[in-house]
Scaffold this motif. Structure first.
Motif, PDB file in Angstrom:
ATOM      1  N   ASN A   2      -8.029  -2.229  -2.757  1.00 15.03           N
ATOM      2  CA  ASN A   2      -8.173  -3.596  -3.402  1.00 15.03           C
ATOM      3  C   ASN A   2      -9.713  -3.636  -2.721  1.00 15.03           C
TER       4      ASN A   2
ATOM      5  N   ARG B  29       3.808   1.784  -8.330  1.00 15.00           N
ATOM      6  CA  ARG B  29       2.614   2.350  -8.557  1.00 15.00           C
ATOM      7  C   ARG B  29       1.440   2.096  -8.390  1.00 15.00           C
ATOM      8  N   HIS B  30       0.148   3.012  -9.122  1.00 14.29           N
ATOM      9  CA  HIS B  30      -0.925   2.475  -8.659  1.00 14.29           C
ATOM     10  C   HIS B  30      -1.227   1.397  -9.904  1.00 14.29           C
TER      11      HIS B  30
ATOM     12  N   VAL C  50       0.957  -1.028   0.255  1.00 11.62           N
ATOM     13  CA  VAL C  50       0.005   0.128   0.213  1.00 11.62           C
ATOM     14  C   VAL C  50       0.765   1.662   0.020  1.00 11.62           C
ATOM     15  N   SER C  51       0.011   1.960  -0.386  1.00 11.41           N
ATOM     16  CA  SER C  51       1.146   3.269  -0.826  1.00 11.41           C
ATOM     17  C   SER C  51       0.826   4.556   1.020  1.00 11.41           C
TER      18      SER C  51
ATOM     19  N   SER D 274      -3.685  -0.829 -13.119  1.00  9.06           N
ATOM     20  CA  SER D 274      -4.695  -0.628 -13.348  1.00  9.06           C
ATOM     21  C   SER D 274      -6.075  -1.864 -13.266  1.00  9.06           C
TER      22      SER D 274
ATOM     23  N   GLU E  48      -7.165   2.258  -1.130  1.00 10.32           N
ATOM     24  CA  GLU E  48      -7.119   1.969  -2.151  1.00 10.32           C
ATOM     25  C   GLU E  48      -7.134   1.114  -2.941  1.00 10.32           C
TER      26      GLU E  48
ATOM     27  N   ALA F 120       3.863  -2.993  -8.441  1.00 14.67           N
ATOM     28  CA  ALA F 120       2.483  -2.506  -8.216  1.00 14.67           C
ATOM     29  C   ALA F 120       1.934  -2.906  -6.736  1.00 14.67           C
ATOM     30  N   LEU F 121       0.916  -1.666  -6.462  1.00  7.58           N
ATOM     31  CA  LEU F 121       0.201  -1.491  -5.651  1.00  7.58           C
ATOM     32  C   LEU F 121      -0.679  -2.606  -5.926  1.00  7.58           C
ATOM     33  N   GLY F 122      -1.390  -2.785  -4.633  1.00  9.46           N
ATOM     34  CA  GLY F 122      -1.681  -4.558  -4.193  1.00  9.46           C
ATOM     35  C   GLY F 122      -1.805  -5.797  -3.451  1.00  9.46           C
TER      36      GLY F 122
END
Length: 271
Positions: free
Chosen positions: A110, A53-54, A8-9, A56, A108, A218-220
């Protein structure tokens, strides 16, 4: 199923959602990694990775983490808590015949499922496949019937649902290679698999990710933990995966392997 790891950010916002909304307890906090769960059982690990990054929505990765509750009253309490504290996070609800489920997005994006199983005697099987559906479930009526102010105590992760690029590839990896039993193929767009006669411990769909390739950082989703009763079972599966020429990492405590889309799975003995 063991704990799901999220990258997570904004650590503070995400932890607050699962702690104050869903009702998970903070079991440990090392600053850049927070473990949440209930009692001694970890259900979620949140890792701070603000440089990533987030992803898509059409990429492979997490569709949702599903938190299983023991009773309808506990589920209703958690749904009421999240709805009150995070009113814009609700995304839907459904009666799946085997379970009752409510869906949210964390801060975020999820996916989160909160659910309770119906008794196994109410599940219907035919030719080895489970009968599931997506029927309307009125959240207001559900809360009116079942909410009694009970403490929110999700036991652990009940199942994990992934976004993937191909159902055929998912079947080849999760059933033919990893060894799960297929419990349902939903119109060629979603695959449900389990061990021990459960309706599903994992699911994979192509609803928004058909054709997706291997994930990039990536984030997630960070990883999905799958737990076994003995080290012998883990070692046997590790050998099986190596026989399929997969890149298997073994640190002595757990075995790690990527699915065809780079979703990281870790295999270990349940604590």
């Amino acid at each position: 199923m063991g704990a799901v790891t999220l990258r997570v950010s904004d650590m503070e916002k995400v932890v607050a959602f699962y702690r104050d909304g869903v009702g998970l307890e903070v079991l440990s906090d090392s600053g850049n990694s927070v473990v949440l769960g209930h009692g001694s059982s970890a259900a979620l690990i949140v890792e701070h990775e603000p440089e990533l990054r987030h992803a898509s929505q059409n990429e492979a990765g997490l569709f949702h983490s599903a938190f299983l509750f023991d009773t309808q009253a506990e589920l209703a309490a958690a749904v009421a808590s999240v709805a009150q504290k995070y009113p814009t996070s609700f995304t839907g609800s459904a009666d799946h015949l085997v379970s009752e489920a409510f869906y949210f997005d964390d801060p975020e994006g999820n996916g989160v499922e909160l659910y309770v199983d119906r008794a196994r005697t109410e599940w219907s099987w035919a030719d080895g496949y489970i009968a599931m559906d997506t029927l309307p479930l009125d959240p207001n009526a559900y809360l009116s019937t079942h909410f009694a102010g009970a403490a929110t105590q999700p036991s652990t992760i009940g199942h994990v649902h992934l976004s993937v690029g191909s159902i055929d590839q998912a079947h080849d990896f999760y059933v033919n290679t990893l060894g799960f039993d297929m419990t349902l193929n939903w119109g060629g767009t979603a695959l449900f698999v389990s061990a021990g006669g459960y309706h599903h411990h994992m699911a994979m769909n192509v609803w928004r990710s058909k054709g997706a390739g291997r994930r990039q950082p990536a984030l997630g989703l960070g990883e999905v933990a799958i737990e076994f009763d003995s080290k012998d079972e883990v070692d046997a599966l590790s050998e099986r995966l190596s026989d399929f020429a997969l890149s298997v990492r073994d640190d002595g405590e757990r075995v790690s392997v990527d699915d065809p889309w780079g979703n990281l799975l870790t295999l270990s003995v349940s604590s």
